[in-house]
Design a protein around this motif. Structure first.
Motif, short mmCIF file in Angstrom:
data_model
loop_
_atom_site.label_atom_id
_atom_site.label_comp_id
_atom_site.label_asym_id
_atom_site.label_seq_id
_atom_site.Cartn_x
_atom_site.Cartn_y
_atom_site.Cartn_z
N ARG A 111 0.84 -1.20 0.00
CA ARG A 111 0.00 0.00 0.00
C ARG A 111 0.87 1.25 0.00
N ALA A 112 1.99 1.19 0.71
CA ALA A 112 2.92 2.33 0.71
C ALA A 112 3.51 2.53 -0.68
N VAL A 113 3.90 1.44 -1.32
CA VAL A 113 4.45 1.53 -2.68
C VAL A 113 3.42 2.13 -3.63
N GLU A 114 2.20 1.66 -3.54
CA GLU A 114 1.14 2.16 -4.42
C GLU A 114 0.91 3.65 -4.24
N ILE A 115 0.90 4.10 -2.98
CA ILE A 115 0.65 5.51 -2.70
C ILE A 115 1.78 6.38 -3.25
N LEU A 116 3.02 5.96 -3.01
CA LEU A 116 4.16 6.78 -3.41
C LEU A 116 4.31 6.82 -4.93
N ILE A 117 4.14 5.68 -5.58
CA ILE A 117 4.24 5.67 -7.04
C ILE A 117 3.08 6.44 -7.66
N GLY A 118 1.96 6.51 -6.96
CA GLY A 118 0.80 7.23 -7.48
C GLY A 118 1.03 8.71 -7.71
N PHE A 119 2.09 9.27 -7.10
CA PHE A 119 2.39 10.69 -7.31
C PHE A 119 3.10 10.94 -8.65
N THR A 120 3.50 9.90 -9.35
CA THR A 120 4.19 10.07 -10.63
C THR A 120 3.21 10.60 -11.68
N THR A 175 -0.99 5.00 7.29
CA THR A 175 0.20 4.18 7.54
C THR A 175 0.84 4.56 8.87
N MET A 176 0.89 5.85 9.17
CA MET A 176 1.44 6.30 10.45
C MET A 176 0.62 5.74 11.61
N LEU A 177 -0.69 5.76 11.49
CA LEU A 177 -1.55 5.25 12.56
C LEU A 177 -1.39 3.76 12.76
N PHE A 178 -1.15 3.02 11.67
CA PHE A 178 -0.95 1.58 11.78
C PHE A 178 0.25 1.25 12.65
N MET A 179 1.21 2.15 12.71
CA MET A 179 2.37 1.94 13.57
C MET A 179 2.17 2.57 14.94
N ALA A 180 1.63 3.79 14.99
CA ALA A 180 1.58 4.55 16.24
C ALA A 180 0.56 3.99 17.23
N VAL A 181 -0.63 3.61 16.76
CA VAL A 181 -1.68 3.16 17.68
C VAL A 181 -1.29 1.87 18.39
#
Length: 261
Positions: A142-151, A225-231
């Motif tokens: 999901r992180a890869v998809e989000i970041l590549i989506g900015f291209t 993604t941040m919440l998946f780690m922080a919570v």
């Protein structure tokens, strides 16, 4: 007599700084040896692991019909990447070993009767580490998809292999290590290095630091993604504080009975 026995136990628990440093060096060497052995085994699993790391990139390229690919830009890049992935696998595979070395470094500060909790520490730390790795593996595509989506649609995105592998391995290892930290908190409380009340007093700063660390360490710009780690980290932090406070109450009762005439 009881007080004398307690003083002798405390004296045995004390170690000079030089002894602590030697112990740390020895445990670090043993941990590095374990990671190295795991990396040798990981060398032979490089191909399927790299293909699994690359799969989200290829999936985005096929889905969006985009020019997206991992690019090996140097003559030695392929070898560097193989070594890096092998070391990454070494850290994952040898996690039970280096987690044990971490506990063994803390254990000299415990009383003889408390060292039996080794299995409890490892029984909590190892599953939590792999739970963090599993969660990161779920977040990763999901992180890869989000970041590549900015291209932009009119542009190509040739991902430099070194940066791509560093991104993937850092994300996974950070989640794994972050999930182990609450167990380290409990171990420090068990060893009387940090009191549970100290952890509790700093809960506001802890929550703030957890969210800041999650924002910095998760290499995606989205809040989810941040919440998946922080919570989960916040929940584990307060669970560790609760376990530490319970242990201190039990220990205080035992010490009071031992010192009673």
């Amino acid at each position: 007599m009881a007080r004398a026995r307690a003083r002798r136990r405390d004296a045995r628990a004390r170690m000079p700084l030089s002894a602590h440093l030697r112990e740390f060096r020895n445990r670090l060497i043993l941990a590095v040896i374990g990671v190295t052995v795991g990396a040798v085994a990981g060398w032979f699993f490089y191909t399927p692991v790299f293909e699994a790391l690359q799969e989200p990139v290829l999936a985005v390229a096929v889905r969006d019909d985009a020019m997206v690919a991992v690019n090996f830009s140097g003559i030695a890049t392929a070898l560097d990447i193989r070594i890096k992935v092998s070391l990454f696998l070494g850290v994952i595979v040898s996690a039970p070993w280096w987690l044990y070395q971490l506990w063994a470094f803390v254990a000299p500060g415990l009383k003889a009767g408390e060292k039996r909790y080794t299995f409890g520490f490892l029984g909590a730390a190892i599953p939590l580490f792999f739970a963090g790795v599993a969660l990161a593996w779920w977040v990763y595509p999901r992180a890869v998809e989000i970041l590549i989506g900015f291209t932009p649609d009119s542009a190509a995105n040739w991902l430099e292999a070194q940066m791509f592998v560093s991104f993937a391995t850092r994300l996974i290892l950070v989640f794994g290590v972050a999930f182990v930290f609450p167990v380290v908190m409990v171990a420090l409380t068990w060893a009387r290095v940090v009191r549970a009340r100290t952890w509790l007093k700093g809960w506001r700063w802890a929550v703030l630091l957890i969210f800041v660390a999650a924002a910095v360490l998760t290499p995606t710009p989205d809040v989810v993604t941040m919440l998946f780690m922080a919570v989960p980290m916040c929940a584990l932090y307060f669970a560790a504080v609760g376990i530490g406070m319970w242990r201190e109450r039990v220990r205080a009762k035992k010490d009071a009975r031992a010192l009673a005439p």
